[in-house]
Design a protein around this motif. Sequence first.
Motif, mmCIF file in Angstrom:
data_model
loop_
_atom_site.group_PDB
_atom_site.id
_atom_site.type_symbol
_atom_site.label_atom_id
_atom_site.label_comp_id
_atom_site.label_asym_id
_atom_site.label_seq_id
_atom_site.Cartn_x
_atom_site.Cartn_y
_atom_site.Cartn_z
ATOM 1 N N SER A 95 102.457 -11.484 63.743
ATOM 2 C CA SER A 95 103.416 -10.837 64.636
ATOM 3 C C SER A 95 104.406 -9.996 63.847
ATOM 4 N N LEU A 96 104.834 -10.501 62.687
ATOM 5 C CA LEU A 96 105.742 -9.743 61.828
ATOM 6 C C LEU A 96 105.087 -8.452 61.349
ATOM 7 N N LEU A 97 103.800 -8.516 61.038
ATOM 8 C CA LEU A 97 103.064 -7.313 60.633
ATOM 9 C C LEU A 97 103.021 -6.294 61.775
ATOM 10 N N ALA A 98 102.809 -6.781 62.999
ATOM 11 C CA ALA A 98 102.782 -5.887 64.170
ATOM 12 C C ALA A 98 104.159 -5.258 64.396
ATOM 13 N N VAL A 99 105.217 -6.049 64.224
ATOM 14 C CA VAL A 99 106.578 -5.531 64.376
ATOM 15 C C VAL A 99 106.862 -4.461 63.320
ATOM 16 N N PHE A 100 106.417 -4.714 62.087
ATOM 17 C CA PHE A 100 106.640 -3.757 61.005
ATOM 18 C C PHE A 100 105.984 -2.413 61.324
ATOM 19 N N TYR A 101 104.727 -2.431 61.748
ATOM 20 C CA TYR A 101 104.034 -1.189 62.084
ATOM 21 C C TYR A 101 104.667 -0.505 63.301
ATOM 22 N N CYS A 102 105.119 -1.307 64.265
ATOM 23 C CA CYS A 102 105.754 -0.754 65.454
ATOM 24 C C CYS A 102 107.035 -0.006 65.071
ATOM 25 N N VAL A 103 107.856 -0.620 64.226
ATOM 26 C CA VAL A 103 109.123 -0.008 63.828
ATOM 27 C C VAL A 103 108.901 1.240 62.988
ATOM 28 N N LYS A 104 107.909 1.206 62.099
ATOM 29 C CA LYS A 104 107.686 2.332 61.189
ATOM 30 C C LYS A 104 106.984 3.508 61.866
ATOM 31 N N VAL A 105 106.161 3.243 62.878
ATOM 32 C CA VAL A 105 105.323 4.298 63.454
ATOM 33 C C VAL A 105 105.891 4.844 64.761
ATOM 34 N N CYS A 106 106.506 3.992 65.575
ATOM 35 C CA CYS A 106 106.981 4.431 66.888
ATOM 36 C C CYS A 106 108.008 5.550 66.764
ATOM 37 N N SER A 107 108.003 6.435 67.731
ATOM 38 C CA SER A 107 108.893 7.600 67.704
ATOM 39 C C SER A 107 110.070 7.456 68.663
ATOM 40 N N PHE A 108 110.429 6.225 69.031
ATOM 41 C CA PHE A 108 111.565 6.015 69.921
ATOM 42 C C PHE A 108 112.874 6.331 69.189
ATOM 43 N N THR A 109 113.860 6.811 69.942
ATOM 44 C CA THR A 109 115.118 7.265 69.332
ATOM 45 C C THR A 109 116.322 6.427 69.751
ATOM 46 N N HIS A 110 116.088 5.232 70.273
ATOM 47 C CA HIS A 110 117.209 4.364 70.636
ATOM 48 C C HIS A 110 117.954 3.962 69.364
ATOM 49 N N PRO A 111 119.316 3.916 69.390
ATOM 50 C CA PRO A 111 120.093 3.596 68.179
ATOM 51 C C PRO A 111 119.705 2.265 67.525
ATOM 52 N N ILE A 112 119.467 1.245 68.343
ATOM 53 C CA ILE A 112 119.080 -0.056 67.781
ATOM 54 C C ILE A 112 117.737 0.062 67.067
ATOM 55 N N PHE A 113 116.815 0.792 67.676
ATOM 56 C CA PHE A 113 115.494 0.979 67.081
ATOM 57 C C PHE A 113 115.601 1.751 65.773
ATOM 58 N N LEU A 114 116.431 2.790 65.756
ATOM 59 C CA LEU A 114 116.620 3.580 64.539
ATOM 60 C C LEU A 114 117.278 2.758 63.442
ATOM 61 N N TRP A 115 118.236 1.909 63.803
ATOM 62 C CA TRP A 115 118.893 1.048 62.812
ATOM 63 C C TRP A 115 117.886 0.069 62.204
ATOM 64 N N PHE A 116 117.048 -0.504 63.070
ATOM 65 C CA PHE A 116 116.066 -1.471 62.597
ATOM 66 C C PHE A 116 115.041 -0.795 61.683
ATOM 67 N N ARG A 117 114.670 0.453 62.010
ATOM 68 C CA ARG A 117 113.737 1.188 61.157
ATOM 69 C C ARG A 117 114.352 1.441 59.776
ATOM 70 N N TRP A 118 115.636 1.729 59.740
ATOM 71 C CA TRP A 118 116.325 1.999 58.482
ATOM 72 C C TRP A 118 116.437 0.737 57.623
ATOM 73 N N ARG A 119 116.529 -0.439 58.283
ATOM 74 C CA ARG A 119 116.757 -1.694 57.559
ATOM 75 C C ARG A 119 115.486 -2.500 57.330
ATOM 76 N N ILE A 120 114.360 -2.126 57.933
ATOM 77 C CA ILE A 120 113.177 -2.981 57.946
ATOM 78 C C ILE A 120 112.639 -3.273 56.551
ATOM 79 N N LEU A 121 112.715 -2.285 55.642
ATOM 80 C CA LEU A 121 112.171 -2.493 54.297
ATOM 81 C C LEU A 121 112.906 -3.605 53.564
#
Length: 299
Positions: A95-121
């Motif tokens: 599930s963590l692997l699926a979340v990682f790919y979702c955050v890195k690949v998805c093109s959503f622009t919600h602030p929470i989503f963008l913050w999580f993409r910036w911090r995921i690594l």
Amino acid sequence: MIPTQLFFMIIYVLESVMILVQSSLIVAVLGREWVQVKRLLPVDMILTSLGISHFCRQWASILFNFCFYFNPNHLFWYLSLTWEFFNIFIFWLTSLLAVFYCVKVCSFTHPIFLWFRWRILKLVPWLLLGSLMISCLTIIPSIIMNHTQVQFINMVHLPGNSTMTERLRMFQKHMLTLYRILALGFPFLLFLASTILLMASLAQHLAQMKHHSTGHCNSSTKAHFTAARLLAMSFIIFTSHFFTVLASLIDNAFDRRPWYWIWEAFIYGIVSIHSTSLMLRSPTLKKVLKVKCWVLEAA
């Protein structure tokens, strides 16, 4: 032992060997990469943890199946708890692997989503540790309830009110079944949500591309359909894995039924396919496998 059971037992052994080899290859290749480069990609961290977990779970499965099948004893129930623990851990890691790919690949622009993409690594090591801690905490009620089940079984053979003891044992069994559904259900729902979001993002991006010129649209569209097909295959494989493992946990796996080895061969056939699909997720592993194949062809 009848020939049918022997046949599926051999298939189970071959599948187990394949899973152990695949898991060892994942850990060896990514471990060597970590030693050489002194760092691992986040996806490789998750895959290394999955490789170790698959290896340990398979050995727990082999020991439990052969020990209990040829020498039924309630003491082997505790060995099955190791198998259950690694199953829970594997589900959280997938599930963590699926979340990682979702955050890195998805093109959503919600602030929470963008913050999580910036911090995921930076969050991946902590998420791995969190998955391990959740799995350790999740297995504690199973340990307690399995121990209580053994006590109830021993009490049934003692003189006294066996009817009340049997009712308590059945209630405990139903509670354990419900708990196992929840323990595996939460990470599966997380995987499901991540996959749906990723598919929705791909569909949204594909719809946006149709409004532009068709200069390189065909190649991009083909790439999107390829990604969607891989996502669908991953979903089918992991969903099959989820339901087979869940059925194995819910069912009375300690009964020596005629289809015991047929069921085990079926489960680990799906696990082997799932393990193969995981190997193809890592750029490092794919690069090493391509180099090995090239060397063999050159030789």
